[in-house]
Scaffold this active site. Sequence first.
Site, mmCIF file in Angstrom:
data_model
loop_
_atom_site.group_PDB
_atom_site.id
_atom_site.type_symbol
_atom_site.label_atom_id
_atom_site.label_comp_id
_atom_site.label_asym_id
_atom_site.label_seq_id
_atom_site.Cartn_x
_atom_site.Cartn_y
_atom_site.Cartn_z
ATOM 1 N N TYR A 141 45.870 38.194 35.727
ATOM 2 C CA TYR A 141 44.795 39.103 35.306
ATOM 3 C C TYR A 141 45.108 39.702 33.923
ATOM 4 O O TYR A 141 44.265 39.706 33.025
ATOM 5 C CB TYR A 141 44.686 40.195 36.371
ATOM 6 C CG TYR A 141 43.712 41.317 36.103
ATOM 7 C CD1 TYR A 141 42.345 41.089 36.029
ATOM 8 C CD2 TYR A 141 44.185 42.621 35.971
ATOM 9 C CE1 TYR A 141 41.459 42.149 35.828
ATOM 10 C CE2 TYR A 141 43.306 43.676 35.782
ATOM 11 C CZ TYR A 141 41.944 43.440 35.701
ATOM 12 O OH TYR A 141 41.084 44.482 35.502
ATOM 13 N N GLY B 100 29.693 45.245 42.337
ATOM 14 C CA GLY B 100 31.098 45.656 42.441
ATOM 15 C C GLY B 100 31.269 47.161 42.346
ATOM 16 O O GLY B 100 30.304 47.918 42.207
ATOM 17 N N GLN B 101 32.534 47.581 42.410
ATOM 18 C CA GLN B 101 32.858 49.011 42.436
ATOM 19 C C GLN B 101 32.233 49.753 41.251
ATOM 20 O O GLN B 101 31.614 50.805 41.427
ATOM 21 C CB GLN B 101 34.394 49.178 42.406
ATOM 22 C CG GLN B 101 34.844 50.628 42.544
ATOM 23 C CD GLN B 101 36.265 50.874 42.012
ATOM 24 O OE1 GLN B 101 36.910 49.980 41.475
ATOM 25 N NE2 GLN B 101 36.737 52.087 42.163
ATOM 26 N N LYS C 27 43.103 39.345 30.437
ATOM 27 C CA LYS C 27 42.555 40.504 29.719
ATOM 28 C C LYS C 27 43.106 40.563 28.292
ATOM 29 O O LYS C 27 42.384 40.897 27.358
ATOM 30 C CB LYS C 27 42.854 41.806 30.482
ATOM 31 C CG LYS C 27 42.043 41.962 31.767
ATOM 32 C CD LYS C 27 40.547 42.053 31.481
ATOM 33 C CE LYS C 27 39.702 42.229 32.713
ATOM 34 N NZ LYS C 27 38.260 42.183 32.467
ATOM 35 N N ASP D 254 24.367 39.625 40.213
ATOM 36 C CA ASP D 254 25.664 39.355 40.844
ATOM 37 C C ASP D 254 25.506 38.059 41.629
ATOM 38 O O ASP D 254 24.405 37.511 41.725
ATOM 39 C CB ASP D 254 26.065 40.523 41.782
ATOM 40 C CG ASP D 254 27.577 40.642 41.920
ATOM 41 O OD1 ASP D 254 28.217 39.623 42.265
ATOM 42 O OD2 ASP D 254 28.126 41.724 41.683
ATOM 43 N N ILE D 255 26.615 37.609 42.224
ATOM 44 C CA ILE D 255 26.472 36.430 43.083
ATOM 45 C C ILE D 255 26.024 36.841 44.484
ATOM 46 O O ILE D 255 25.570 36.036 45.263
ATOM 47 C CB ILE D 255 27.759 35.564 43.129
ATOM 48 C CG1 ILE D 255 28.990 36.420 43.370
ATOM 49 C CG2 ILE D 255 27.927 34.753 41.853
ATOM 50 C CD1 ILE D 255 30.257 35.622 43.602
ATOM 51 N N GLY E 119 27.719 41.515 37.607
ATOM 52 C CA GLY E 119 28.750 42.063 38.503
ATOM 53 C C GLY E 119 28.287 43.411 39.029
ATOM 54 O O GLY E 119 29.080 44.320 39.248
#
Length: 316
Positions: A142, A11-12, A146, A34-35, A8
């Site tokens: 989400y 990402g941010q 989590k 990542d993708i 990932g």
Amino acid sequence: MGKKLVIGSSGQIGVELIESLSTIFGASQVIASDIKPSKEIKTQGVDYISLDVLNKSKLLKVIKEHNISEVYLLAAMLSALAEKKIESAWNLNMQGLFNVLDLAKEKHINKVFWPSSIAVFGPTSPKINTPQSTLLEPSTVYGISKMAGERWCEYYFLKYGVDVRSLRYPGIISYKSPPGGGTTDYAIEIFHAAINNQVYKSFISENVSLPMLYMNDAIQATVEIMNVDRKKLTVNSSYNISAMSFNPKELTKEIQRIFPDFRISYEIDFRNEIALSWPSIIDDSIARNDWNWNPAYNLRKTTLEMINGISKQLAN
Ligand code: AKB
């Protein structure tokens, strides 16, 4: 010691974690995956591999071929987007975690970082000074993923000795790479509007406060928890951490210290409901005691960093 794999990485958080890990350990010790690649990573001298965390056999191949000993699993679908894509969010957030935990259980890797979130809390959790251990009845896809993930992390640690470490990230504020699909994204969008002389239309109502962290503190906490002696950790699921709490009205006031003409208007949507189900202020004293967690950025410092950072980006 093997290399560190960030899943990932575009990402941010991924973009800035790669930057920090390569500064500390050397670019050759870090692999980004990542993708889809990001421009930022290409310039950092870190090898990039195209990888979907749901592809367990490719993940194992990458771990073996690149001598990976630590995985930072950042690939996830955030709160707002997950409400619109329930099945794929659940699949990515849970199966991605299982793939990594199972490879750790099978001793292909030694250590795992997996972020949890303040989204594990729900409407029945205390809103102010939310304790580490309390009622967890999350009301979002989400948050449910989590919360379940935290339970599985602790389970894998206690049953199989998997060294998995985790933080309950609050909203994370940064400018280098945009966030995607979160409820706390408003606290980033607002800076871009202010700098571009636009009125910001907030989807969160003016008095809804949420816990937040500036990116530098989030990265610092991530690197610290991964490198502290495991014996110091008394929480085997995921630690509460935070540096500040504010609502859109307070953030607007702070921005107006620099841009007095800046204005906000409100167009509330379903994300307000999500924000209302989360804590306003969380108690992170266990992280402060266990591994000396001590954030450096408050609202004032964060605001200055955001405005300077975005302005420089625009100038370039
Ligand atoms: C989100 O808003 O979904 C995330 C989070 C608080 O985990 N930033």
